[in-house]
Motif scaffolding. Sequence first.
Motif, PDB file in Angstrom:
ATOM      1  N   SER A 122       5.652   1.379   7.531  1.00 44.18           N
ATOM      2  CA  SER A 122       5.776   1.509   6.074  1.00 44.18           C
ATOM      3  C   SER A 122       5.587   2.955   5.637  1.00 44.18           C
ATOM      4  O   SER A 122       6.260   3.435   4.714  1.00 44.18           O
ATOM      5  CB  SER A 122       4.742   0.614   5.373  1.00 44.18           C
ATOM      6  N   GLY A 123       4.664   3.644   6.297  1.00 42.48           N
ATOM      7  CA  GLY A 123       4.439   5.053   5.970  1.00 42.48           C
ATOM      8  C   GLY A 123       5.653   5.910   6.303  1.00 42.48           C
ATOM      9  O   GLY A 123       6.088   6.733   5.489  1.00 42.48           O
ATOM     10  N   VAL A 156       0.835  -1.208   0.000  1.00 43.41           N
ATOM     11  CA  VAL A 156       0.000   0.000   0.000  1.00 43.41           C
ATOM     12  C   VAL A 156       0.867   1.253   0.000  1.00 43.41           C
ATOM     13  O   VAL A 156       0.679   2.169  -0.824  1.00 43.41           O
ATOM     14  CB  VAL A 156      -0.914   0.007   1.245  1.00 43.41           C
ATOM     15  N   ALA A 157       1.822   1.291   0.905  1.00 40.43           N
ATOM     16  CA  ALA A 157       2.621   2.511   1.057  1.00 40.43           C
ATOM     17  C   ALA A 157       3.471   2.771  -0.179  1.00 40.43           C
ATOM     18  O   ALA A 157       3.649   3.929  -0.583  1.00 40.43           O
ATOM     19  CB  ALA A 157       3.502   2.403   2.309  1.00 40.43           C
ATOM     20  N   LEU A 206      -7.917   5.128   2.499  1.00 41.05           N
ATOM     21  CA  LEU A 206      -8.290   4.256   3.611  1.00 41.05           C
ATOM     22  C   LEU A 206      -7.774   2.852   3.306  1.00 41.05           C
ATOM     23  O   LEU A 206      -8.053   2.320   2.221  1.00 41.05           O
ATOM     24  CB  LEU A 206      -9.813   4.223   3.751  1.00 41.05           C
ATOM     25  N   VAL A 207      -7.038   2.279   4.226  1.00 39.90           N
ATOM     26  CA  VAL A 207      -6.604   0.888   4.067  1.00 39.90           C
ATOM     27  C   VAL A 207      -7.580   0.013   4.834  1.00 39.90           C
ATOM     28  O   VAL A 207      -7.680   0.107   6.067  1.00 39.90           O
ATOM     29  CB  VAL A 207      -5.176   0.665   4.602  1.00 39.90           C
ATOM     30  N   ASP A 223      -9.051  -4.750   1.085  1.00 46.47           N
ATOM     31  CA  ASP A 223      -8.104  -4.219   0.101  1.00 46.47           C
ATOM     32  C   ASP A 223      -7.160  -5.324  -0.348  1.00 46.47           C
ATOM     33  O   ASP A 223      -6.512  -5.981   0.470  1.00 46.47           O
ATOM     34  CB  ASP A 223      -7.320  -3.041   0.701  1.00 46.47           C
ATOM     35  N   ILE A 224      -7.071  -5.468  -1.653  1.00 41.71           N
ATOM     36  CA  ILE A 224      -6.359  -6.622  -2.213  1.00 41.71           C
ATOM     37  C   ILE A 224      -4.882  -6.629  -1.814  1.00 41.71           C
ATOM     38  O   ILE A 224      -4.265  -7.690  -1.684  1.00 41.71           O
ATOM     39  CB  ILE A 224      -6.545  -6.660  -3.756  1.00 41.71           C
ATOM     40  N   GLU A 225      -4.311  -5.434  -1.576  1.00 40.81           N
ATOM     41  CA  GLU A 225      -2.895  -5.403  -1.184  1.00 40.81           C
ATOM     42  C   GLU A 225      -2.670  -6.108   0.153  1.00 40.81           C
ATOM     43  O   GLU A 225      -1.616  -6.709   0.375  1.00 40.81           O
ATOM     44  CB  GLU A 225      -2.378  -3.964  -1.066  1.00 40.81           C
ATOM     45  N   THR A 226      -3.646  -5.994   1.053  1.00 41.26           N
ATOM     46  CA  THR A 226      -3.466  -6.640   2.357  1.00 41.26           C
ATOM     47  C   THR A 226      -3.494  -8.161   2.206  1.00 41.26           C
ATOM     48  O   THR A 226      -2.793  -8.877   2.920  1.00 41.26           O
ATOM     49  CB  THR A 226      -4.525  -6.184   3.380  1.00 41.26           C
ATOM     50  N   CYS A 227      -4.284  -8.639   1.255  1.00 43.30           N
ATOM     51  CA  CYS A 227      -4.348 -10.090   1.014  1.00 43.30           C
ATOM     52  C   CYS A 227      -3.121 -10.569   0.241  1.00 43.30           C
ATOM     53  O   CYS A 227      -2.541 -11.605   0.567  1.00 43.30           O
ATOM     54  CB  CYS A 227      -5.608 -10.433   0.216  1.00 43.30           C
ATOM     55  N   GLU A 228      -2.736  -9.801  -0.782  1.00 47.94           N
ATOM     56  CA  GLU A 228      -1.615 -10.252  -1.621  1.00 47.94           C
ATOM     57  C   GLU A 228      -0.278 -10.074  -0.908  1.00 47.94           C
ATOM     58  O   GLU A 228       0.670 -10.817  -1.166  1.00 47.94           O
ATOM     59  CB  GLU A 228      -1.649  -9.527  -2.968  1.00 47.94           C
ATOM     60  N   GLY A 229      -0.197  -9.100  -0.013  1.00 49.92           N
ATOM     61  CA  GLY A 229       1.007  -9.014   0.824  1.00 49.92           C
ATOM     62  C   GLY A 229       1.137 -10.252   1.688  1.00 49.92           C
ATOM     63  O   GLY A 229       2.176 -10.915   1.715  1.00 49.92           O
TER      64      GLY A 229
END
Lengths: 339, 339
Positions: B105-106, B78-79, B161-162, B167-173
């Motif tokens: 990460s931010g 995300v970041a 908003l995460v 959010d697909i990034e949280t799953c794919e991470g």
Amino acid sequence: MARPPTDRAPESRCDKPTGARLDTGRIRAARDVIDPVFLDTPLYRCEALEPGLGCTVSIKLETANPVRSFKARGTELVASQLADRGKEAVVCASAGNLGQALAWSGRERGLAATVVASRHATATKLDRIRALGARLELVDGDHELARERAAAISKDEGIRLVEDSLDIETCEGAATIGLELVEALSSFDVVLIALGGGALVTGVGHVVKSCAPGTEVICVQPEGAPAMTRSWHQRRVVTTGSTDTIADGVAARRPILAVLDDLLLVADDAVLVDEASIITGMRMLFEHAGLVVEPSAALGIAAILEDRDRFAGRHVVTIVCGSNVDLDLYRSWVGTDSL
Amino acid sequence: MARPPTDRAPESRCDKPTGARLDTGRIRAARDVIDPVFLDTPLYRCEALEPGLGCTVSIKLETANPVRSFKARGTELVASQLADRGKEAVVCASAGNLGQALAWSGRERGLAATVVASRHATATKLDRIRALGARLELVDGDHELARERAAAISKDEGIRLVEDSLDIETCEGAATIGLELVEALSSFDVVLIALGGGALVTGVGHVVKSCAPGTEVICVQPEGAPAMTRSWHQRRVVTTGSTDTIADGVAARRPILAVLDDLLLVADDAVLVDEASIITGMRMLFEHAGLVVEPSAALGIAAILEDRDRFAGRHVVTIVCGSNVDLDLYRSWVGTDSL
């Protein structure tokens, strides 16, 4: 903001000879022989420790593997060489961690491992040596007597004796940790390393001094087991009559001359810490890093606690070298009765 | 003797589509974006746990990193995307681990992170979020209220908003953990995964079912927070009025439909465990593996304890997903008053 110290630099130069017995080319080659489960261990900054220590602290974690210490990096080298030559047995003396590692590496390669230990060694370490299938022989005396007995077994049975810190494989196996440190993109100002027999310091120290000579290499030993530290300062082998420390993994009292010679070439300093600092270090690693460690693995933190000014504002990496610890004692050290 | 599960297979086929929202190509590409400090985490067999569990147990350790949980694998994605687009701020709701990860990460990428959490969230997690430089806003309610407040901030301030698990990034991470599992040379019979919002299970499950479809993917949730498990069994979103579990990291009560749809495609089963088993699991990981874990990270061990026959003789891998735990509670769970 700097990246954390885990990216790899494309190539390390490592062109400064140290004169020690170790060879950087062999150390690089060792990575192909050591089971990957013991390599590329976590290396990360632990900010929660920093307010209490006054410096930037990174941890090299050597406990998240099947034997919970760094020792298998060396026994993997020994066992693979023996297996390649068709050997079937091996023996070592151990305070507990080398024995577990040799038992594991031997079992993987069909080698019968015999481990000789003091009857007073940490019980949980002895249990794990047995569980890994090694023959365990206990002696009524300390680790030095176990060393003598292991040598006798080696002679009687005609099998390879693994002598921790003297045998170059034990040093060069440990030295692969050094490669992982110097290949991190971040550079460190100081590396703090537990000093017992000397394999970990001479191994890591050789690589750091070859590849990143500006980084200070400091050995840390308990005041209750100061033989090698005294030897380093006096530049001659100094033995002691006994040891008195909770750090069983480094409680040696008869330094080996060849190892001292290497240590003199690669260590910038050798310091002693008291037992209270070791316990505080273990407690800090538990409370702020969520790490269970054995006393030897807290020596680096103890060294910072005892000399904050020396490390203030610098980036220090400490090798968390083992987590095989007696649970009742551990609970008494980090338990509810304090903090 | 089999090699341990850390060598890499040269190439995984991964040719079985799951139909889930996740994309294996994107997951592979994610490895280039996530800071290496969060990748290639330890994966090792832990034999000392096995006599008590009756099966072969390997651990995938996600706690030895700067935020002590797996969540940064997702926040790194995300970041980095936000930074590439020139964005300067981001917001999420969190029970504590996502917030720490997003703060880290931010900070690395110059993004101002806002984290919304329940006032009742684990204090040590909130402290770390603040220490990492995020703006922390507390709500007088549970995690679901924090989600609403984070969404409002996102709308008001026009910042990303995460949404964890949606959010697909949280799953794919999280799914990059799956790649590391399937690329291990050893194969596993079962993967046990903590189930909360669903990112970890849908991520790892997607990769396992694409690349090693014979491996069973089992989600584990506490009886006191069963919403997603009930939803999986009933194949429709089932919400609950409250949660009652020590496993704060998975204490959700309003499943997201899109995540449930993915879960139905990749999970073979979803089971509930009681609080006593979670505590026993934490204690076993402390005593036999030397690992400090938060309750959510012990769900896999709890599942074995509650159904030994199901796992007997099989090779089970469990993801130790976090170690951010309240110390006083932890001591009461694994402390001297028991065993």
